[in-house]
Design a protein around this motif. Sequence first.
Motif, PDB file in Angstrom:
ATOM      1  N   ASP A  64       0.851  -1.188   0.000  1.00 11.39           N
ATOM      2  CA  ASP A  64       0.000   0.000   0.000  1.00 11.39           C
ATOM      3  C   ASP A  64       0.883   1.234   0.000  1.00 11.39           C
ATOM      4  OD1 ASP A  64      -2.339  -1.497   0.138  1.00 11.39           O
ATOM      5  OD2 ASP A  64      -2.338  -1.500   2.331  1.00 11.39           O
ATOM      6  N   ILE A  65       0.602   2.174  -0.903  1.00 12.35           N
ATOM      7  CA  ILE A  65       1.362   3.420  -0.971  1.00 12.35           C
ATOM      8  C   ILE A  65       0.447   4.550  -0.520  1.00 12.35           C
ATOM      9  CG2 ILE A  65       2.651   5.003  -2.430  1.00 12.35           C
ATOM     10  CD1 ILE A  65       3.167   2.655  -4.291  1.00 12.35           C
ATOM     11  N   TYR A  66       0.907   5.282   0.486  1.00 12.64           N
ATOM     12  CA  TYR A  66       0.181   6.434   0.998  1.00 12.64           C
ATOM     13  C   TYR A  66       0.995   7.691   0.715  1.00 12.64           C
ATOM     14  CZ  TYR A  66      -2.510   3.039   3.684  1.00 12.64           C
ATOM     15  OH  TYR A  66      -3.304   1.987   4.066  1.00 12.64           O
ATOM     16  N   GLY A  67       0.335   8.748   0.283  1.00 10.77           N
ATOM     17  CA  GLY A  67       0.983  10.026   0.050  1.00 10.77           C
ATOM     18  C   GLY A  67       0.380  11.074   0.955  1.00 10.77           C
ATOM     19  N   THR A  68       1.053  12.221   1.052  1.00 11.11           N
ATOM     20  CA  THR A  68       0.575  13.250   1.966  1.00 11.11           C
ATOM     21  C   THR A  68       0.042  14.474   1.279  1.00 11.11           C
ATOM     22  OG1 THR A  68       2.810  14.101   2.116  1.00 11.11           O
ATOM     23  CG2 THR A  68       2.085  12.608   3.850  1.00 11.11           C
ATOM     24  N   ILE A  69       0.614  14.819   0.122  1.00 12.64           N
ATOM     25  CA  ILE A  69       0.226  16.072  -0.505  1.00 12.64           C
ATOM     26  C   ILE A  69       0.130  15.905  -1.997  1.00 12.64           C
ATOM     27  CG2 ILE A  69       1.206  17.566   1.253  1.00 12.64           C
ATOM     28  CD1 ILE A  69       3.654  17.835  -0.481  1.00 12.64           C
ATOM     29  N   ASP A  70      -0.536  16.835  -2.622  1.00 12.59           N
ATOM     30  CA  ASP A  70      -0.608  16.886  -4.064  1.00 12.59           C
ATOM     31  C   ASP A  70       0.633  17.623  -4.566  1.00 12.59           C
ATOM     32  OD1 ASP A  70      -3.322  17.811  -6.304  1.00 12.59           O
ATOM     33  OD2 ASP A  70      -1.399  16.863  -6.675  1.00 12.59           O
ATOM     34  N   THR A  71       1.030  17.354  -5.796  1.00 10.95           N
ATOM     35  CA  THR A  71       2.228  18.007  -6.322  1.00 10.95           C
ATOM     36  C   THR A  71       2.063  19.524  -6.406  1.00 10.95           C
ATOM     37  OG1 THR A  71       1.447  17.610  -8.560  1.00 10.95           O
ATOM     38  CG2 THR A  71       2.972  16.016  -7.639  1.00 10.95           C
ATOM     39  N   ALA A  72       0.849  20.007  -6.534  1.00  9.39           N
ATOM     40  CA  ALA A  72       0.629  21.456  -6.599  1.00  9.39           C
ATOM     41  C   ALA A  72       0.902  22.123  -5.252  1.00  9.39           C
ATOM     42  CB  ALA A  72      -0.795  21.747  -7.036  1.00  9.39           C
ATOM     43  N   ASP A  73       0.721  21.376  -4.177  1.00  8.11           N
ATOM     44  CA  ASP A  73       0.902  21.935  -2.842  1.00  8.11           C
ATOM     45  C   ASP A  73       2.281  21.660  -2.257  1.00  8.11           C
ATOM     46  OD1 ASP A  73      -1.704  22.782  -2.942  1.00  8.11           O
ATOM     47  OD2 ASP A  73      -2.477  21.004  -1.933  1.00  8.11           O
ATOM     48  N   LEU A  74       3.226  21.177  -3.082  1.00  6.50           N
ATOM     49  CA  LEU A  74       4.528  20.764  -2.573  1.00  6.50           C
ATOM     50  C   LEU A  74       5.270  21.917  -1.903  1.00  6.50           C
ATOM     51  CD1 LEU A  74       6.594  18.555  -2.284  1.00  6.50           C
ATOM     52  CD2 LEU A  74       7.502  19.156  -4.515  1.00  6.50           C
ATOM     53  N   ARG A  75       5.207  23.098  -2.461  1.00  4.70           N
ATOM     54  CA  ARG A  75       5.944  24.226  -1.890  1.00  4.70           C
ATOM     55  C   ARG A  75       5.286  24.743  -0.605  1.00  4.70           C
ATOM     56  NH1 ARG A  75       9.797  25.860  -5.601  1.00  4.70           N
ATOM     57  NH2 ARG A  75       9.371  25.126  -7.693  1.00  4.70           N
ATOM     58  N   ASN A 117       6.027   9.841   1.127  1.00 11.63           N
ATOM     59  CA  ASN A 117       5.330   8.616   0.750  1.00 11.63           C
ATOM     60  C   ASN A 117       5.557   7.582   1.844  1.00 11.63           C
ATOM     61  OD1 ASN A 117       4.561   8.862  -2.347  1.00 11.63           O
ATOM     62  ND2 ASN A 117       6.529   9.857  -2.031  1.00 11.63           N
ATOM     63  N   LYS A 118       4.486   6.910   2.234  1.00 12.97           N
ATOM     64  CA  LYS A 118       4.602   5.812   3.203  1.00 12.97           C
ATOM     65  C   LYS A 118       4.195   4.534   2.481  1.00 12.97           C
ATOM     66  CE  LYS A 118       1.651   5.197   6.629  1.00 12.97           C
ATOM     67  NZ  LYS A 118       0.986   5.236   7.949  1.00 12.97           N
ATOM     68  N   ILE A 119       5.094   3.568   2.474  1.00 13.23           N
ATOM     69  CA  ILE A 119       4.836   2.278   1.834  1.00 13.23           C
ATOM     70  C   ILE A 119       4.662   1.252   2.945  1.00 13.23           C
ATOM     71  CG2 ILE A 119       5.727   0.543   0.251  1.00 13.23           C
ATOM     72  CD1 ILE A 119       7.553   2.855  -0.832  1.00 13.23           C
ATOM     73  N   VAL A 120       3.495   0.610   2.973  1.00 18.29           N
ATOM     74  CA  VAL A 120       3.208  -0.408   3.980  1.00 18.29           C
ATOM     75  C   VAL A 120       3.230  -1.763   3.289  1.00 18.29           C
ATOM     76  CG1 VAL A 120       1.561  -1.256   5.678  1.00 18.29           C
ATOM     77  CG2 VAL A 120       1.813   1.202   5.312  1.00 18.29           C
ATOM     78  N   ILE A 121       4.126  -2.632   3.745  1.00 16.95           N
ATOM     79  CA  ILE A 121       4.274  -3.967   3.176  1.00 16.95           C
ATOM     80  C   ILE A 121       3.706  -4.956   4.173  1.00 16.95           C
ATOM     81  CG2 ILE A 121       5.916  -5.656   2.300  1.00 16.95           C
ATOM     82  CD1 ILE A 121       7.769  -3.059   1.951  1.00 16.95           C
ATOM     83  N   ASP A 122       2.605  -5.596   3.776  1.00 17.21           N
ATOM     84  CA  ASP A 122       1.906  -6.536   4.651  1.00 17.21           C
ATOM     85  C   ASP A 122       1.977  -7.923   4.028  1.00 17.21           C
ATOM     86  OD1 ASP A 122       0.391  -7.727   6.579  1.00 17.21           O
ATOM     87  OD2 ASP A 122      -1.495  -6.780   6.003  1.00 17.21           O
ATOM     88  N   ILE A 134       9.358   4.935   4.745  1.00 17.43           N
ATOM     89  CA  ILE A 134       9.061   6.331   4.468  1.00 17.43           C
ATOM     90  C   ILE A 134      10.058   6.827   3.421  1.00 17.43           C
ATOM     91  CG2 ILE A 134       8.876   8.655   5.421  1.00 17.43           C
ATOM     92  CD1 ILE A 134       6.809   6.788   6.592  1.00 17.43           C
ATOM     93  N   VAL A 135       9.519   7.356   2.306  1.00 17.90           N
ATOM     94  CA  VAL A 135      10.355   7.870   1.226  1.00 17.90           C
ATOM     95  C   VAL A 135       9.936   9.305   0.949  1.00 17.90           C
ATOM     96  CG1 VAL A 135      11.113   7.572  -1.157  1.00 17.90           C
ATOM     97  CG2 VAL A 135      10.519   5.571   0.209  1.00 17.90           C
ATOM     98  N   TYR A 136      10.899  10.211   1.021  1.00 17.82           N
ATOM     99  CA  TYR A 136      10.650  11.609   0.693  1.00 17.82           C
ATOM    100  C   TYR A 136      11.158  11.855  -0.720  1.00 17.82           C
ATOM    101  CZ  TYR A 136      10.945  16.707   0.838  1.00 17.82           C
ATOM    102  OH  TYR A 136      10.802  18.041   0.556  1.00 17.82           O
TER     103      TYR A 136
END
Length: 162
Positions: A64-75, A117-122, A134-136
């Motif tokens: 499962d890949i979880y993200g936090t923000i949209d690319t438009a809101d990166l700044r 990005n948070k990657i959950v490996i189950d 966690i990947v930035y």
Amino acid sequence: MIKRIIACFLIALSLMSFGTFAYATNVDASKYAILNPEKLTYSTEDKVILINGKAPSGTEITLDIYGTIDTADLRKSNFDLNNLPSEEDYILITNNKVTSGNMGLFSKQLDLVKGINKIVIDYGVEGVEPVEIIVYVYNRDRTKVREPRISDIIQKPKPLLK
């Protein structure tokens, strides 16, 4: 008559002895591991990463890949590896399933978004905890370097004072 009672008793006893027995098995957690990436928290410029690991043959692994923000809101975001978002700030981006092969290995190429990005490996096995990576993903903006002008390099001669 006694022969019939004894025969019924023996049949009933034999039927009760053929019950199903379930034994709890201990899971060997060392058979489940992530080989790449080696770090559980890191940053990169690449939006595509490769995850591989090991699990017993035929195990279905959920990524499962979880993200936090949209690319438009990166700044506008204040999230980085030192300031991680809370659990409710993550949004599920993709859900992938992969099955480990005959040699007990699996691999999957994942597309990430800019930001955290948070990657959950189950592994889907009781007794084996899910792994979180966690990947930035950052965008390296090259700053514009102003090239010097010839007029800036050559100094104008100062007038001589008389």
